[in-house]
Design an enzyme around this catalytic site. Sequence first.
Site, PDB file in Angstrom:
ATOM      1  N   GLU A  76       0.960  -1.301   0.084  1.00 50.34           N
ATOM      2  CA  GLU A  76       0.019  -0.144  -0.245  1.00 50.34           C
ATOM      3  C   GLU A  76       0.922   1.400   0.068  1.00 50.34           C
ATOM      4  O   GLU A  76       0.726   2.176  -0.826  1.00 50.34           O
ATOM      5  CB  GLU A  76      -1.050   0.196   1.100  1.00 50.34           C
ATOM      6  CG  GLU A  76      -1.986   1.055   1.088  1.00 50.34           C
ATOM      7  CD  GLU A  76      -2.826   1.216   2.500  1.00 50.34           C
ATOM      8  OE1 GLU A  76      -2.751  -0.005   3.272  1.00 50.34           O
ATOM      9  OE2 GLU A  76      -3.580   2.331   2.794  1.00 50.34           O
ATOM     10  N   ASP A  77       1.825   1.394   0.799  1.00 52.05           N
ATOM     11  CA  ASP A  77       2.677   2.655   0.956  1.00 52.05           C
ATOM     12  C   ASP A  77       4.077   2.441   0.322  1.00 52.05           C
ATOM     13  O   ASP A  77       4.702   3.725   0.503  1.00 52.05           O
ATOM     14  CB  ASP A  77       2.608   2.741   2.520  1.00 52.05           C
ATOM     15  CG  ASP A  77       1.457   2.927   3.138  1.00 52.05           C
ATOM     16  OD1 ASP A  77       0.504   3.209   2.693  1.00 52.05           O
ATOM     17  OD2 ASP A  77       1.521   2.524   4.437  1.00 52.05           O
TER      18      ASP A  77
END
Length: 716
Positions: A76-77
């Site tokens: 996600e990051d």
Amino acid sequence: MIRIQEILDKVVESRPHADVALIQKAYVFSAAAHAGQTRLSGEPYLSHPLSVAFKLAELHMDEATICAGLLHDTVEDTSASIEDIDSQFGEAVADIVDGVTKISLMTFDSKEQAQAENIRKMILAMAEDLRVLVVKLADRLHNMSTLDYQKPHKQKLIAQETLDIYVPLANRLGLHRIKLELEDLSFKYLKPDIFNSISEWLDNNRQSGSEYMDRVRDMIQTMLQENGMSAQIKSRIKHCYSIYRKMMQQNLTLDQVHDIIAFRVIVDDVKQCYAILGLVHAIWKPVHGRFKDYISMPKANMYQSLHTTVIGPDAERIEIQIRTNEMDQLAENGLASHWQYKEGGKVKAKDVKQFTWLRELLDWQKMESDSHEFMRSLKYDLFKDEVYVFTPKGTVVELPEEASPVDFAYSIHTEVGNHCSGAKVNGKLVPLTTPLKNGDTVEIITDTNRHPSRDWLKFVKTAKARTRISHFIRTEERTRSISLGKEMLEKQGRRMGVNFAKALKEGLLEIVAEDFSLKTVEDLLSHVGYARLTPQKVLKKLLPKPEELPAPVEEVRQPEPAKKNKHAESISIKGVDDVLVRFAKCCNPLPGDPIVGFISRGRGVTVHTSDCVNVQNLEAERLIPVFWDGHEDKPYPARIRIISKNVVGGLSLVSTLLAEEKVNIDSGTFHSTVDGNSEIELTVEVRDVAHLYHTIDRLRSLPGMIDVMRFSSSSD
Ligand code: MN
């Protein structure tokens, strides 16, 4: 910040042969991916996945789950992809990370509908592999413990969501410690004033509290020694949220809450549990209604323990839990401590016996299209305590608190629920609204003619019952509204000179439905049935322009009532003689038609065609099979509707043909329709169904014919 070595040590403690190298590799990967990132707290981002992984190690999770904990935010990051994780750590790790990422990507805004949809997706994801949820819970726990760094409005939003969804899920997974921690953390942000006053009060009383705890512990220890037993005794002051809940439930002030101290006595076997319970009750008076035996009746999450509240020294109420070591492990770490991992295998809900509730959740989430309703049921199912009742055969059925016999019926089978007409609890007939209690034996009386009623929705408690009842009612109401709509349109159509049946047949209604922005003709009919649209409004669309208006309707002859009873002898009823038989006037059955008999009260048997619309509305239990029995060659009434172009002499062609076929005309009506066609409805006399259809076939071949059909007054 937790160091990787602490995690590895923790893992090896419970899983000596764990693949430590894989975890170390996940750590290196995560550290590289998150390099340079920081948390809102200013700490390096890596502190977060490390905390999550440590929590998972404490829960004795397997290495795939711990790797997933380390990697859970990389996709996600960071620039890492799920494919990277798959190729380096295998499919199991990748799938868990993928599941967690999907849940994280859900935007939890204030719109309840959107949120419900997300929860739904989350449940689907976690059912695929329960480890996804365990990672998500560990993630949420760490995020909650660092919530101070978020903006205030976000704190409240996240805390509420935690309390609404993650707390009950943790409870259901048996992750008791995580549940308590999440509760207190949420409470702290949702009601900061009350939280602070309770924790302050606890701090002030901690000293006297701990002296008291020591005293009670010594007393129990002495009592055990005197009886030649030994046990591990733990004591604790209850969590803030538990105290708050008690205040709310019993309407108490903080000073009135007494049993804030809980003891746990842990022994080797079940026999000792009951022995110690007896000893405790002998020295301290038990509080009525507070004894619970979760050993013989485990909770849905498999929790087992004896619970009792007693009046201890200084008249203080104290709660005592007694259980075995094994039960304690399960209570602390939940199913995580019991799961059998096939190496790299998924932990699917369907493979774990204890997750019946989750499987059911999945079942009805497919049926429940209304997200709002789904959420409502979900919250109820997750939050409520359960009661255990028995089937007459002694099988235990778990239901939420205050569940009714109807909930019980649906838990047995949808059909049992749909035909539930009465219930016996412990052998006595009771209303269906009766709340069931622990240990009740419940027997459901079914009746094929009984169907779910809207009233049931007012008292059922399970999602399953609620969903199935609404589903039934919606389906039934729609069917009814469609046929009602059709009937209304046909009736009003005759008044306005519109042949609705014909328009329907020719597909003209599809265009009309579109005009009203409805998807299907059925939707249109149903709208009329529900009185959302007047029949006039719909029919106006079918009217021709004023200059095309036809001549007024011309009556040929009034229809006479059909002759009755003269054919009764041609019907046989299995095993019954001497019964008065009459033919239904709505459908006029002919020899050769599939038929069915209806036992009318005091008026013998009425024979309908099997497909007669009226039969569907009759009580099924009063329908009996009947047969044609070597009928004689004599006339039976039948009705024919003829639609034709207005050709000169058309009517005489029809009557000539009918004469040729030896078909008598009993009565008839003649209409000119709006579109300039003519419509003739005749009641004729034929020998049997073959005679009728042969005649209809010949009529169809006459010039100008548009349609010739048999019809019955019920579809009229
Ligand atoms: Mn995270």
